[in-house]
Design a protein around this motif. Structure first.
Motif, short mmCIF file in Angstrom:
data_model
loop_
_atom_site.label_atom_id
_atom_site.label_comp_id
_atom_site.label_asym_id
_atom_site.label_seq_id
_atom_site.Cartn_x
_atom_site.Cartn_y
_atom_site.Cartn_z
N SER B 9 32.04 -19.82 43.28
CA SER B 9 30.85 -18.96 43.19
C SER B 9 30.80 -17.96 44.34
CB SER B 9 29.58 -19.83 43.21
OG SER B 9 29.35 -20.31 44.51
N LYS B 10 31.70 -18.13 45.32
CA LYS B 10 31.70 -17.22 46.48
C LYS B 10 32.26 -15.85 46.08
CE LYS B 10 30.41 -20.37 49.52
NZ LYS B 10 29.09 -20.29 50.19
N LYS B 11 31.89 -14.85 46.88
CA LYS B 11 32.26 -13.48 46.57
C LYS B 11 33.69 -13.13 47.00
CE LYS B 11 28.88 -10.56 47.82
NZ LYS B 11 28.22 -9.51 48.67
N GLY B 12 34.08 -13.63 48.21
CA GLY B 12 35.35 -13.19 48.78
C GLY B 12 36.30 -14.33 49.12
N PHE B 13 37.60 -14.04 49.02
CA PHE B 13 38.64 -15.04 49.33
C PHE B 13 39.65 -14.49 50.33
CE2 PHE B 13 37.86 -18.64 46.54
CZ PHE B 13 36.83 -18.14 45.77
#
Lengths: 262, 262
Positions: B9-13
């Motif tokens: 669900s996080k925006k950035g990797f």
């Protein structure tokens, strides 16, 4: 004058080479003169050098170019002392070394066999002016698997003709940083190993011998460790004396070796 | 499964490269597949590598050979991050470096000038497979006189194809042993310097990003330092997890990147 007299009454002299007798390939006049005076007085003389790239034969040739004729049994170089130490302690070994020809000559002369890093029983670290990434990789892998690990000498930096250059200590430090492992033994000054070898060659007890060198932490420290009298000469890297701790101070400080006789 | 859901669900990797996407020049199937899945989901992705010999351009070419098309602003290599850090902190500098072409390319691309060791304002230490005695001598002398000293990354050993090989840390250790001096800054993971750069590129706050890597002390430590969620993959140098201290443990451990989606 009294101190000079007492020192000159001793039977044996252990002399450092670089900074006492010569600077690189150039002789130090007072040093060469001093050696001649000692020999004329009938003193026993042994030269002890931390040099890790030259064999005794190479040093004899250099001395000859200064007009000094010395025999092999008057010379202990860290290369020879390391080969001799390993032979005495463990017999003839399969060795991987980072060192140069001069060290290989002494190791093989003592019966050790030079082998690849994966087959060695012992890693011998010494300075090498042809050092490269491949050699460091082999030393790393050898250091991680081998049982015995010694270094010829601890010197981290040497004075080169145009500035400081890395010594054997650079490789010791790099390996320590990568593996957490330090050598089991370091042979060169201030280690007792090379000094005991020198006293044996001289046939002297420590109290019968004088150690002469140009570095407080190397030569004077080595002499004190085995219980010899010590002389610091200012003809090498040490230009003035400033010893805060009295127990580290040499018994005498002179400009060069010939000053012992003046 | 709940942990995977939350992480996805996080925006950035922020993805490590070696051990996650590839091993040297060979792709890791699950890693490449995982990257595709993240991009298809519309996630923002930045690759962060401690590699100190490659430029971003070199890494893009390697990714292309895996069938992955990534742009320059998705890649942060320690070479680029070091050049960028120096520019941001001090402007364009006269630099002496132990590093290879890839680093030189990034330094010059950022406006720094490569100069001889005696003329440098800044020493940049990085690994070099053409390292030799002459280069170490120059690095030593530069280290003794220069005002600024940084290292691209702290890695002491890397896994080579046939065994361990020395990393940038070997040179850092050798210089420390000879001079007593450590770098003023080390840019690569686990340093915050490279992680802040990655978050900025992502345009994410730390709590919006996930850090994925194959080393606890490097990738997971770096992620935790800046406050990101962390994933350890077992497709690289770490083969099993054994974290004694709970505060060092990653939020999730998976076999490879693609497992996040299974």
């Amino acid at each position: 004058m009294q101190e000079e007299q007492e020192l000159l009454s001793k039977k044996g002299f252990i002399l450092d080479v670089d900074g006492v007798i010569c600077r690189g390939s150039r002789p130090i006049e007072g040093g060469v003169e001093g050696v001649r005076a000692l020999l004329e007085m009938g003193k026993r003389v042994v030269f002890v050098s931390n040099n890790s790239t030259r064999s005794r034969r190479m040093l004899i040739n250099r001395f000859r170019s200064f007009g000094l004729d010395v025999s092999e049994d008057m010379i202990i170089v860290a290369t020879y002392a390391t080969a001799s130490y390993l032979k005495r302690e463990f017999g003839e070994l399969d060795v991987f070394t980072t060192g140069e020809e001069g060290l290989v000559e002494e190791l093989e002369g003592m019966g050790h066999r030079i082998v690849d890093y994966g087959k060695a029983e012992c890693l011998v670290v010494a300075s090498n002016r042809n050092l490269n990434y491949d050699l460091m990789t082999k030393a790393l892998r050898c250091c991680m698997r081998v049982e015995k690990y010694v270094a010829t000498n601890p010197d981290r930096i040497f004075p080169g003709w145009d500035g400081p250059i890395p010594g054997t200590g650079m490789i010791v430090g790099a390996l320590y940083w990568m593996t957490g492992r330090m050598p089991d033994a370091v042979v060169g000054k201030p280690s007792e190993i090379i000094m005991r070898e020198a006293l044996e060659k001289l046939g002297c007890k420590p109290e019968e011998a004088v150690v002469v060198g140009d570095q407080i932490d190397v030569d004077v420290a080595a002499g004190k460790k085995v219980g010899c009298k010590t002389v610091l000469v200012l003809s090498g890297v040490t230009k003035k004396v400033n010893v805060a701790e009295k127990e580290k101070a040499p018994d005498l400080v002179v400009d060069d070796l010939s000053c012992l006789f003046k």
